[in-house]
Design an enzyme around this catalytic site. Structure first.
Site, PDB file in Angstrom:
ATOM      1  N   LYS A 128      -2.589  22.687  58.546  1.00  0.00           N
ATOM      2  CA  LYS A 128      -2.880  21.637  57.568  1.00  0.00           C
ATOM      3  C   LYS A 128      -2.826  22.267  56.173  1.00  0.00           C
ATOM      4  O   LYS A 128      -3.314  23.392  55.983  1.00  0.00           O
ATOM      5  CB  LYS A 128      -4.263  21.067  57.873  1.00  0.00           C
ATOM      6  CG  LYS A 128      -4.691  19.881  57.042  1.00  0.00           C
ATOM      7  CD  LYS A 128      -6.050  19.362  57.540  1.00  0.00           C
ATOM      8  CE  LYS A 128      -6.513  18.122  56.817  1.00  0.00           C
ATOM      9  NZ  LYS A 128      -7.802  17.606  57.346  1.00  0.00           N
ATOM     10  N   SER A 154     -11.528  14.121  61.167  1.00  0.00           N
ATOM     11  CA  SER A 154     -10.124  14.314  60.788  1.00  0.00           C
ATOM     12  C   SER A 154      -9.266  15.133  61.744  1.00  0.00           C
ATOM     13  O   SER A 154      -8.067  15.229  61.547  1.00  0.00           O
ATOM     14  CB  SER A 154     -10.036  14.934  59.399  1.00  0.00           C
ATOM     15  OG  SER A 154     -10.224  13.927  58.448  1.00  0.00           O
ATOM     16  N   SER A 174      -7.677  12.712  58.586  1.00  0.00           N
ATOM     17  CA  SER A 174      -6.781  13.146  57.531  1.00  0.00           C
ATOM     18  C   SER A 174      -5.772  14.198  57.979  1.00  0.00           C
ATOM     19  O   SER A 174      -4.787  14.428  57.276  1.00  0.00           O
ATOM     20  CB  SER A 174      -7.594  13.716  56.369  1.00  0.00           C
ATOM     21  OG  SER A 174      -8.272  14.891  56.783  1.00  0.00           O
TER      22      SER A 174
HETATM   23  N1  GLN Z   1     -11.968   9.893  57.380  1.00  0.00           N
HETATM   24  C1  GLN Z   1     -13.097  10.602  56.900  1.00  0.00           C
HETATM   25  C2  GLN Z   1     -13.084  10.626  55.401  1.00  0.00           C
HETATM   26  O1  GLN Z   1     -12.247  10.018  54.842  1.00  0.00           O
HETATM   27  C3  GLN Z   1     -13.134  11.983  57.481  1.00  0.00           C
HETATM   28  C4  GLN Z   1     -12.239  12.919  56.816  1.00  0.00           C
HETATM   29  C5  GLN Z   1     -12.262  14.310  57.382  1.00  0.00           C
HETATM   30  O2  GLN Z   1     -12.784  14.552  58.467  1.00  0.00           O
HETATM   31  N2  GLN Z   1     -11.715  15.237  56.622  1.00  0.00           N
HETATM   32  O3  GLN Z   1     -13.865  11.235  54.757  1.00  0.00           O
END
Ligand code: GLN
Length: 481
Positions: free
Chosen positions: A79, A178, A154
């Site tokens: 990532k 994420s 994400s």
């Molecule tokens: N979807 C969640 C957010 O927008 C989690 C994101 C993540 O785990 N980085 O914060």
């Protein structure tokens, strides 16, 4: 999918035995990426030169009769919020466009020491804020299983890179879901380790008390293999757990006979699509058929996790993102004085969701509101940890859906709240610091994959992986039909 890239464990074995070479595995991966990634857009940048040099080093070691490591010749994607020396690391944000870190994240060092080949950096929601990878400043990633759908987020690029068959392994980061949510939506395995199990050194911070790095893979075994390589104490991360961690691969096939497994009642109700709920029930039946004692368990505070998270995570983000000021990193948009330059840089450099989080977080921390918002959210966090601890007095593992639905269409969820709801099942583990993982278990009514979440107490990854292996076996033998 090129067969050689299906399993990291088998590929590493083939490379070590000389049946195939790291260079050939890399060439197979590169050609798949070249064929399809214009459409999928899992990658933001390829690290081809570095990958070729690493593959040559692995092949040279093998030729010299040396041990090339447990991931010898295995292509892996990272990532793009993990620092790679000399290669772009953008967090999918314009504010870091053009920045090349001067050092490697600890996970990168560990992967390369184990023989893995870093092929490139994957797309994400800007600064890991999102659930669909549509918030990237460099355009969305598509779900390789149905390109009209999102891959989740994400870490959508990392999930898609594995699902598309480009690489057998990738790393993502999980602050509120994420890794697990995109794993569920792309039909792959995704692991959020215990907080402190994997070093965060070189992971660009979103919410430091919640962030964890973890693997994506096609199989539970590959995820375990990768977790064992990247986890363990790192003196460069003050929150790294100092004790040695138990390996997860050793007892992976020991099954769940006699284990007590609780289905979290509050995560099986409203808001969860019926087909996802049905698959989760089937997963519980499969665990029972393998000898587990399965029951439902109430963890009432889990439903407040979402509200607490969307105060705590933005609060930490508003502080962490203060460093992007146009002076130290990446982009600068000039102004008449320093304050104007800061404003211009941040206005142009951050996308809407990142700005929304900074404003939410600053508000939650501001004097007069701190107790009512940030303080209260922290008390809810403690409550969730306490309720999990109580549940684990009677259960060895917990079970829930990973995501309320299967992969949705690009553009389908445009208001922030509907995207925030994607993490209702995953957030509680981040708040408690516990490990949890998503395992593919059949498909939904739309034919797209469903992920089931296995949750475990702190540092009980070995137990969690064992149950996940049972679910993978059951799904393979028709238990999720
Ligand atoms: N979807 C969640 C957010 O927008 C989690 C994101 C993540 O785990 N980085 O914060």
């Amino acid at each position: 999918m090129s067969d050689v890239l299906k399993s990291a464990a088998k590929l590493a074995e083939a490379v070590r035995s000389g049946e195939t070479s790291a260079a050939d595995a890399l060439a197979a991966s590169s050609s798949l990426i070249a064929d399809r990634d214009d459409e999928i857009h899992a990658f933001l940048h390829l690290t081809t030169e570095r990958a070729q040099a690493q593959a040559a080093a692995v092949d040279a070691k093998i030729a010299a009769g040396e041990d090339a490591g447990p991931l010898a010749g295995v292509p892996i994607a990272l990532k793009d919020n993990m620092c790679t020396r000399g290669a772009p690391t953008t967090c999918s944000s314009k504010i870091l466009d053009g920045w090349h870190p001067p050092y490697d994240a600890t996970v990168v060092d560990r992967l390369e020491a184990a023989g893995a080949i870093v092929v490139g950096k994957t797309n994400l929601d800007e600064f890991a804020m999102g659930s669909s990878t549509e918030n990237s400043a460099f355009g969305p990633t598509r779900n390789p299983l149905d390109t009209s759908r999102v891959p989740g987020g994400s870490s959508g690029g990392s999930a898609a890179a594995v699902a598309a068959g480009y690489v057998p392994l990738s790393l993502g980061s999980d602050t509120g879901g994420s890794i697990r949510q995109p794993a569920a939506l792309c039909g792959v395995v995704g692991v959020k380790p215990t907080y402190g199990a994997v070093s965060r050194y070189g992971l660009i911070a979103f919410a430091s008390s919640l962030d964890q790095i973890g693997p994506f893979a096609h199989t539970v075994e590959d995820a375990a293999l990768c977790f064992d390589v990247v986890s363990g104490h790192d003196r460069l991360d003050a929150t790294s757990i100092p004790e040695p961690l138990a390996p997860t691969l050793t007892n992976l096939h020991d099954g769940v006979d006699g284990m007590r497994i609780g289905i979290i009642d509050e995560l099986m109700g409203d808001g969860i699509e019926p087909d996802v709920r049905r698959r989760t029930e089937q997963a519980a039946e499969a665990l029972a058929a393998a000898g587990a004692i399965v029951d439902t368990v109430s963890v009432p505070a889990t439903i407040y996790g979402l509200a607490a998270y969307y105060l705590i995570a933005p609060a930490e983000a508003s502080s962490n993102l203060a460093r992007y000021d146009g002076v130290r990193y990446g982009q600068r948009v000039d102004g008449a004085n320093v304050a104007t330059m800061n404003t211009n840089t941040r206005s142009a450099g951050f996308g809407d969701e990142v700005k929304r989080r900074i404003m939410l977080g600053t508000y939650a921390l501001s004097s007069g509101y701190y107790d009512a918002y940030y303080g209260k959210a922290q008390r809810v966090r403690t409550l969730i940890s306490n309720e999990f601890a109580a549940a684990y007095e009677n259960f060895d593992l917990l079970l829930s859906p990973t995501s309320p639905s299967t992969a949705f269409e690009l553009g389908a969820k445009s208001d922030p709240m509907s995207l925030y709801m994607c993490d209702v099942c995953t957030i509680p583990s981040n708040l408690a610091g516990h490990p949890a993982m998503s395992v593919p278990f059949g498909v939904g009514d739309d034919g797209l994959p469903v992920g089931v979440q296995v949750l475990a107490p702190m540092l009980q990854e070995p137990r969690m992986f064992r149950a996940a292996q049972v679910l993978e076996n059951a799904a393979a033998s028709g238990g999720a039909a």
